[in-house]
Design an enzyme around this catalytic site. Structure first.
Site, PDB file in Angstrom:
ATOM      1  CG  ASN A  12      -1.781   1.203   1.333  1.00 52.02           C
ATOM      2  OD1 ASN A  12      -1.829   2.024   0.414  1.00 52.02           O
ATOM      3  ND2 ASN A  12      -2.486   1.350   2.452  1.00 52.02           N
ATOM      4  CE  LYS A  14      -0.257   3.132   4.772  1.00 55.15           C
ATOM      5  NZ  LYS A  14      -0.100   3.205   6.224  1.00 55.15           N
ATOM      6  CG  HIS A  98      -5.759   1.893   5.157  1.00 62.72           C
ATOM      7  ND1 HIS A  98      -5.352   2.810   6.093  1.00 62.72           N
ATOM      8  CD2 HIS A  98      -4.746   1.006   5.025  1.00 62.72           C
ATOM      9  CE1 HIS A  98      -4.118   2.493   6.497  1.00 62.72           C
ATOM     10  NE2 HIS A  98      -3.733   1.404   5.866  1.00 62.72           N
ATOM     11  CD  GLU A 100      -2.929   5.421   6.768  1.00 66.45           C
ATOM     12  OE1 GLU A 100      -2.922   5.517   5.528  1.00 66.45           O
ATOM     13  OE2 GLU A 100      -2.012   4.881   7.412  1.00 66.45           O
ATOM     14  CD  GLU A 170      -3.473  -2.549   7.188  1.00 70.47           C
ATOM     15  OE1 GLU A 170      -2.422  -2.856   6.616  1.00 70.47           O
ATOM     16  OE2 GLU A 170      -3.997  -1.433   7.101  1.00 70.47           O
ATOM     17  N   GLY A 176       2.448   2.063  10.868  1.00 73.01           N
ATOM     18  CA  GLY A 176       3.416   3.149  10.770  1.00 73.01           C
ATOM     19  C   GLY A 176       4.110   3.465  12.081  1.00 73.01           C
ATOM     20  CB  SER A 215       5.137  -2.206  12.010  1.00 78.89           C
ATOM     21  OG  SER A 215       4.760  -0.882  12.336  1.00 78.89           O
TER      22      SER A 215
HETATM   23  P1  13P Z   1       3.065   0.214   7.717  1.00 77.70           P
HETATM   24  O1  13P Z   1       3.558  -1.076   7.099  1.00 77.70           O
HETATM   25  O2  13P Z   1       3.833   1.416   7.264  1.00 77.70           O
HETATM   26  O3  13P Z   1       2.934   0.091   9.205  1.00 77.70           O
HETATM   27  O4  13P Z   1       1.574   0.458   7.154  1.00 77.70           O
HETATM   28  C1  13P Z   1       0.668  -0.582   7.213  1.00 77.70           C
HETATM   29  C2  13P Z   1      -0.529  -0.225   6.415  1.00 77.70           C
HETATM   30  O5  13P Z   1      -1.269   0.671   6.766  1.00 77.70           O
HETATM   31  C3  13P Z   1      -0.765  -0.955   5.171  1.00 77.70           C
HETATM   32  O6  13P Z   1      -2.027  -0.673   4.664  1.00 77.70           O
END
Ligand code: 13P
Length: 253
Positions: A12, A14, A98, A100, A170, A176, A215
């Site tokens: 992803n 983003k 997601h 976010e 997740e 992150g 992560s």
């Molecule tokens: P990270 O791998 O940067 O923690 O992000 C995970 C994520 O949100 C994948 O959609």
């Protein structure tokens, strides 16, 4: 991972990568993942790079997913993109829900139920994200949260189609943050999600793929991917570089 389910490693991106950056990354990635048999590989670039990435990955093993979409077929929704617009580009699927998007853009379970159904109807594979916050885990509400999200978000999916959805667990506290779920936590949640699908169809629950995200790095991928109910990973930060993403793909092979 179970042998009856093909693992999926999805990156992803983003809001990263211009078209030029995306081209650089995909050209570096393609030779590094070309030999990973028995693993599906996907990238989720921003909308602006979808077309270029579909072109650049044609004939390769890499699938292209969008990061979100609207549920309506068309209409006065400024800035939004429909399922038909994505399938016209030949993208394979779309990430939905997601954390976010849920937290920053008010994406609701009600809207997600419609989005998952609209994606499937357009022939797209949805990667539906679910997961609890830190506080919800602390309060012992992880299962309640997952049950609610799975029940609502898959409410418009017919029983026989459940395994066409990929579910990504997740935990929000692991995204992150560098704070990865322990293998025990990841397995417990992935197994619980599978059991929830099993409440609707035992057969579909054996087929549905449950990914872990949060992560994931080359250093921890192997132990996460070895878990019985984890069928792949949704990778954020580590998918932005060919080397680290390819190492995670290799860990699934
Ligand atoms: P990270 O791998 O940067 O923690 O992000 C995970 C994520 O949100 C994948 O959609």
């Amino acid at each position: 991972m179970s042998s009856e389910r093909t693992p999926l490693i999805a990156g992803n991106w983003k809001m990263h990568k211009t078209v030029a950056d995306a081209e650089d990354l995909i050209q570096a990635l393609l030779p590094r993942v070309s030999t990973s048999d028995g693993v599906e590989v996907a990238i989720c670039p921003p909308f602006t790079a979808l077309n270029a990435m579909v072109d650049s990955t044609r004939g390769s093993r890499v699938q292209v997913f969008a990061q979100t979409m609207h549920f309506a077929a068309q209409g006065a929704f400024t800035g939004e993109i429909s399922a038909a617009m994505l399938s016209e580009l030949d993208v394979h699927g779309v990430v939905l829900g997601h954390s976010e998007r849920r937290a920053l853009f008010n994406e609701t379970d009600k809207a997600l139920a419609q989005k998952v159904a609209a994606a499937l109807a357009a022939g797209l594979t949805p990667i539906l994200c679910v997961g609890e916050t830190d506080e919800e885990r602390e309060r012992g509400d992880t299962e309640r949260k997952l049950r609610h999200q799975i029940k609502e978000d898959l409410s418009k999916v017919a029983e026989a189609e459940l395994s066409k959805v990929v579910i990504a667990y997740e935990p929000i506290w692991a995204i992150g943050t560098g704070k990865v779920a322990t293998p025990h936590q990841a397995q417990e949640a992935a197994g619980f999600i599978r059991a929830l699908v099993g409440d609707r169809s035992k057969e579909q629950s054996n087929l549905v793929r449950v990914l872990y995200g949060g992560s994931v790095k080359p250093e921890n991928a192997q132990e996460l991917l070895a878990l019985a109910d984890v069928d792949g990973a949704l990778v954020g930060g580590a998918s932005l570089e060919a080397e680290s993403f390819a190492a995670i793909v290799a860990a699934a092979g």
